[in-house]
Motif scaffolding. Structure first.
Motif, short mmCIF file in Angstrom:
data_model
loop_
_atom_site.label_atom_id
_atom_site.label_comp_id
_atom_site.label_asym_id
_atom_site.label_seq_id
_atom_site.Cartn_x
_atom_site.Cartn_y
_atom_site.Cartn_z
N GLU A 304 0.87 -1.17 0.00
CA GLU A 304 0.00 0.00 0.00
C GLU A 304 0.90 1.22 0.00
O GLU A 304 1.56 1.53 0.99
N ARG A 305 0.94 1.90 -1.12
CA ARG A 305 1.90 2.98 -1.31
C ARG A 305 1.60 4.16 -0.39
O ARG A 305 2.51 4.84 0.07
N GLU A 306 0.33 4.41 -0.10
CA GLU A 306 -0.03 5.57 0.71
C GLU A 306 0.55 5.49 2.11
O GLU A 306 0.96 6.50 2.69
N THR A 307 0.58 4.30 2.68
CA THR A 307 1.10 4.12 4.05
C THR A 307 2.44 3.42 4.08
O THR A 307 2.97 3.15 5.18
N ALA A 308 3.03 3.13 2.92
CA ALA A 308 4.34 2.45 2.83
C ALA A 308 4.32 1.15 3.63
O ALA A 308 5.28 0.82 4.33
N THR A 309 3.22 0.40 3.51
CA THR A 309 3.07 -0.87 4.21
C THR A 309 2.93 -1.99 3.19
O THR A 309 2.20 -1.84 2.21
N GLY A 310 3.62 -3.10 3.43
CA GLY A 310 3.54 -4.22 2.51
C GLY A 310 3.45 -5.54 3.23
O GLY A 310 3.83 -5.66 4.41
N VAL A 311 2.92 -6.54 2.53
CA VAL A 311 2.83 -7.91 3.05
C VAL A 311 3.30 -8.85 1.95
O VAL A 311 2.92 -8.69 0.78
N VAL A 312 4.14 -9.83 2.31
CA VAL A 312 4.57 -10.84 1.36
C VAL A 312 4.29 -12.22 1.94
O VAL A 312 4.35 -12.42 3.16
#
Length: 442
Positions: A304-312
Motif C-alpha cells: 500500500e503505497r499511501e502508508t508504505a506498508t507491505g505484506v509478502v
C-alpha cells in the motif's frame, strides 16, 4: 523465523493468523513478512521444509512476480530513451508475427495476445526455445484486437524478456541481476533454485497426501514466471513497490507503473493492472504488487503505497489457499500498532507561491488551492461540485495535474502588468479570485 520490532502481542496475533492459514490451507510450509516504511517489522514461518522450519535463506518459486522485475527493466530502458511505450514491438524485435502491438500494451496485458503458449501446460513441461515460442504467435492467433481490453498473457511477458535481451545484449535474467537484484541487495533471488530450497508439492484434495511437482526451466517463457526468491528478498521487493526504489527506478516512473492501465472486473474494479504491477482495491485502499504461482508454489507481494506498508507470502503448494491473509496481516498491524502521524512546518515556503493559495473560482464555482510539501498544490472544489486534482511543479514555472480530469494538464499563473496573479489557467479552465470578475451581476 521471526523478527521482534513489533510488540509481543502484535507478533503473537500475526503468528496466530499465519498458523491458521497454514493449517486450514493444508500448506506444507508458509512464510510471511510485514513491511512498514522500508523495513521488515515482522516475519514468521509455519510448516516444514525437509523436516525443519523454513529459514530466511529458504527459496520459494515466485511465479509471475517475475514479471514485475521484467517490467522494471523495460521502464528503465524507457527512462534512458532506448524505447517509447508507444513503440510497436517490431521496431525493437522484428519477426515476431505480432510486431504491431506496442511495448505499453505488452506491459499492461492489453496487447490482445493469448494467455498461454501451445502444447502441454507449459508450467509443468520443459521450456521451449525462443524460435518455437515465436512460431506460436501471429495476427490470426490473437485473443482480442490489440488495445481492446485487458487479457493476461504469459506470452506477452516472454516477448518483453526477449525485448530486454535484445536491447541490453545479455539474457533478461542477467539484466535483472545487474540492474535490480545487486543494487537492492537481493542476493537470495535467482534463476534456478539453490540447495536448501523448498520443494513444490501438490496436496491431495481428499487426503493428507503429497505429490512432488516438477520444477522445469521455463526456457523462452521464463520471463513470465521463472525466478526463485527468499522471504527477505520478497520483503525488499514489497518495500520497492511501497516507494523505496533504492535508486533503481525514479519515483515518478514507479508511480506511473502503478496507475491503472486495465481492469479485470468491470467499472467498479477490484483487480486491475498497471505497467507491470497488479493492482487491487481493498477496504478503500489501493495496493500494488503481484501474485505468483507455479506448480507446487504460490506467492504474493502487495504494498500500500499511501502508508508504505507491505505484506509478502510464499508457500510450497500448487493450490495454496491464503486468500485474504495479506489483508488480515496488514489489518492486525494497523489496529494494534497504527502508524503515528506527525506534522512539521515547511521552512522553505516561497512568498510568491504562498500568495497563490486560498479561494479561486471557476466561473461561479469556488475551489481552494492549498500548498503542500514539495511545492505541490491540492486543488479541491468547495462542496460536491467541481473538479479537483493534485499538482506538481513541472520545472518550468508551472504545475502539472496528477489525477482526475486535470491529470497531465498544466496550470500556469497569468499575471497582471504589476506582476500580481490575474488568474490561473489549468488546461484552458480559468480560475479567478472572484466569481466571473467584471461581469454585471443582477
Amino acid at each position: 523465523m521471526t523478527s521482534d520490532t513489533v510488540l509481543p502481542g502484535t507478533a503473537r496475533a500475526l503468528l496466530a493468523r499465519l498458523a491458521t492459514a497454514q493449517s486450514e490451507g493444508r500448506l506444507p510450509s508458509l512464510v510471511a513478512a510485514v513491511v512498514r516504511d522500508g523495513a521488515t517489522v515482522w516475519s514468521g514461518a509455519r510448516g516444514l521444509v525437509d523436516g525443519a522450519a523454513p529459514t530466511r535463506a529458504t527459496q520459494y518459486r515466485i511465479g509471475s512476480i517475475t514479471k514485475t522485475f521484467v517490467a522494471v527493466l523495460v521502464m528503465r530502458l524507457r527512462d534512458e530513451g532506448r524505447l517509447d511505450l508507444n513503440d510497436p514491438l517490431e521496431r525493437h524485435v522484428p519477426g515476431t508475427g505480432v510486431g504491431h502491438v506496442t511495448v505499453g500494451q505488452l506491459l499492461s496485458h492489453t496487447a490482445g495476445l493469448r494467455a498461454e503458449p501451445d502444447g502441454d501446460w507449459w508450467e509443468r513441461a520443459p521450456g521451449v526455445d525462443t524460435a518455437t515460442m515465436l512460431a506460436m504467435l501471429g495476427p490470426g492467433r490473437a485473443a482480442f484486437r490489440a488495445g481492446r481490453r485487458f487479457h493476461y498473457s504469459n506470452l506477452g511477458y516472454a516477448l518483453l524478456g526477449h525485448l530486454v535481451a535484445r536491447l541490453r545484449g545479455v539474457d533478461w535474467h542477467a539484466a535483472v541481476t545487474a540492474e535490480i537484484l545487486d543494487p537492492l541487495g537481493m542476493a537470495g533471488t535467482s534463476y534456478l533454485p539453490r540447495p536448501g530450497h523448498a520443494r513444490g508439492w501438490a496436496v491431495h484434495p481428499w487426503a493428507d497426501a503429497l505429490l512432488p511437482e516438477p520444477a522445469h526451466d521455463a526456457g523462452a517463457l521464463a520471463p513470465a514466471g521463472q525466478l526463485w526468491s527468499t522471504l527477505p528478498d520478497l520483503a525488499r521487493w514489497a518495500a520497492f513497490f511501497a516507494g523505496d526504489t533504492g535508486g533503481v527506478l525514479a519515483g515518478d516512473t514507479l508511480a506511473e507503473m502503478c496507475e491503472p492501465a486495465g481492469v479485470d472486473d468491470g467499472p467498479h474494479w477490484i483487480i486491475g493492472h498497471g505497467l507491470g504491477p497488479q493492482l487491487a482495491r481493498r477496504e478503500g485502499r489501493q495496493l500494488a504488487g503481484h501474485t505468483g504461482s507455479m506448480p507446487g508454489f504460490v506467492a504474493t507481494v502487495w504494498a500500500e503505497r499511501e502508508t508504505a506498508t507491505g505484506v509478502v507470502l510464499a508457500a510450497n503448494a500448487t493450490n495454496g489457499a491464503f486468500t485474504g491473509l495479506d489483508s488480515d496481516l496488514r489489518a492486525i498491524l494497523a489496529e494494534r500498532e497504527p502508524a503515528l502521524p506527525t506534522w512539521s512546518p515547511d521552512p522553505e515556503v516561497e512568498p510568491d507561491v504562498l500568495a497563490l493559495t486560498g479561494t479561486w473560482y471557476w466561473g461561479p464555482t469556488p475551489h481552494t488551492l492549498r500548498l503542500c510539501p514539495g511545492r505541490t498544490f491540492e486543488l479541491a472544489p468547495v462542496g460536491a461540485a467541481g473538479r479537483g486534482t493534485r499538482l506538481r511543479p513541472d520545472g518550468a514555472g508551472g504545475w502539472t495535474g496528477q489525477e482526475g480530469y486535470f491529470a497531465g494538464e498544466t496550470l500556469t499563473v497569468v499575471r497582471a502588468a504589476d506582476g500580481t496573479p490575474s488568474h490561473l489557467d489549468l488546461g484552458t479552465f480559468r480560475f479567478t479570485r472572484e466569481p466571473y470578475p467584471g461581469e454585471d451581476w443582477v
